[in-house]
Design a protein around this motif. Structure first.
Motif, short mmCIF file in Angstrom:
data_model
loop_
_atom_site.label_atom_id
_atom_site.label_comp_id
_atom_site.label_asym_id
_atom_site.label_seq_id
_atom_site.Cartn_x
_atom_site.Cartn_y
_atom_site.Cartn_z
N THR A 1 -5.97 -21.25 25.61
CA THR A 1 -5.65 -22.56 26.17
C THR A 1 -4.44 -22.46 27.08
N ILE A 2 -4.54 -23.03 28.27
CA ILE A 2 -3.43 -23.05 29.22
C ILE A 2 -2.59 -24.28 28.93
N THR A 3 -1.26 -24.08 28.78
CA THR A 3 -0.34 -25.20 28.56
C THR A 3 0.84 -25.08 29.51
N ASN A 4 1.56 -26.17 29.67
CA ASN A 4 2.79 -26.23 30.47
C ASN A 4 2.59 -25.71 31.89
N LEU A 5 1.47 -26.03 32.51
CA LEU A 5 1.19 -25.59 33.88
C LEU A 5 2.08 -26.36 34.85
N LYS A 6 2.86 -25.63 35.65
CA LYS A 6 3.78 -26.27 36.58
C LYS A 6 3.73 -25.58 37.94
N LEU A 7 3.80 -26.38 38.99
CA LEU A 7 3.92 -25.91 40.36
C LEU A 7 5.27 -26.34 40.88
N LYS B 1 8.06 -21.07 49.77
CA LYS B 1 7.91 -20.24 48.58
C LYS B 1 7.57 -21.17 47.43
N VAL B 2 6.41 -20.93 46.80
CA VAL B 2 5.98 -21.74 45.67
C VAL B 2 5.83 -20.88 44.43
N LYS B 3 6.04 -21.51 43.29
CA LYS B 3 5.97 -20.80 42.01
C LYS B 3 5.04 -21.57 41.08
N VAL B 4 4.11 -20.84 40.46
CA VAL B 4 3.22 -21.40 39.45
C VAL B 4 3.58 -20.73 38.13
N SER B 5 3.80 -21.52 37.11
CA SER B 5 4.11 -20.98 35.79
C SER B 5 3.30 -21.72 34.74
N TYR B 6 3.00 -21.02 33.66
CA TYR B 6 2.24 -21.62 32.55
C TYR B 6 2.35 -20.72 31.33
N LYS B 7 1.89 -21.24 30.21
CA LYS B 7 1.76 -20.47 28.98
C LYS B 7 0.29 -20.43 28.60
N LEU B 8 -0.11 -19.29 28.07
CA LEU B 8 -1.47 -19.12 27.59
C LEU B 8 -1.39 -18.90 26.09
N ARG B 9 -2.01 -19.79 25.34
CA ARG B 9 -2.03 -19.68 23.88
C ARG B 9 -3.39 -19.12 23.46
N LEU B 10 -3.35 -17.97 22.79
CA LEU B 10 -4.57 -17.29 22.39
C LEU B 10 -5.13 -17.86 21.09
N SER B 11 -6.43 -17.79 20.95
CA SER B 11 -7.07 -18.18 19.69
C SER B 11 -6.81 -17.08 18.66
N CYS B 12 -7.07 -17.37 17.40
CA CYS B 12 -6.84 -16.37 16.35
C CYS B 12 -7.73 -15.15 16.54
#
Length: 127
Positions: free
Chosen positions: A3-9, A22-33
Motif C-alpha cells: 500500500t502506498i501512503t503519504n504520497l507527496k509532490l 526541480k520536483v520531488k515525489v516522496s511516499y512510503k510503501l507498506r508491505l503486506s505480511c
C-alpha cells in the motif's frame, strides 16, 4: 498487496531564468505480511506527473525513469525521487488560466519470482 501512503509532490526549485523546475515525489510503501517474508522480492516503480483539468480529462505531463528496489525487513519502504524538468511541462493549463494544478501518480508493482522451464536431452528410438 503493498500500500502506498503519504504520497507527496513538492516543487523544490523553480529557476525562471533557466526555465527549469526541480520536483520531488516522496511516499512510503507498506508491505503486506506475505511480502515481508519474501526476502528476494523487488518492486518496480513508475511515477508520472499529471495536470488536473476539471471538468476536462487530466493531462499526462511527464514520466520519471523507471526504478526498482528491494524490500525492507520492517516492511516499510521510504522512497523519494527528484527530477529537474523544463518548467513548460508544469505549465499545464496554458493561457489564460494563471494557476496550474499538477499531481503525481505512483504505481508500484512487485516483481514476482517466475517458475522455471527446462528441456531434457532428446533420445532416438526406432520401432
Amino acid at each position: 498487496m503493498a500500500t502506498i501512503t503519504n504520497l507527496k509532490l513538492k516543487l523544490v526549485k523553480h529557476d525562471h531564468k533557466k526555465k527549469t523546475a526541480k520536483v520531488k515525489v516522496s511516499y512510503k510503501l507498506r508491505l503486506s505480511c506475505v511480502e515481508r517474508k519474501m526476502t528476494c522480492l523487488r518492486f518496480v516503480e513508475n511515477i508520472e506527473l499529471w495536470g488536473a483539468d476539471s471538468p476536462d480529462p487530466d493531462d499526462f505531463l511527464y514520466r520519471f525513469s523507471t526504478a526498482s528496489y528491494p524490500t525492507e525487513l520492517d516492511g516499510i519502504i521510504s522512497r523519494s525521487r527528484t527530477v529537474t524538468i523544463g518548467d513548460d511541462i508544469l505549465d499545464e493549463d496554458g493561457f489564460p488560466r494563471p494557476t496550474d494544478e499538477v499531481y503525481a501518480k505512483v504505481r508500484v508493482t512487485p516483481v514476482m519470482p517466475k517458475g522455471d522451464l527446462a528441456k531434457s536431452n532428446t533420445i532416438e528410438h526406432r520401432f
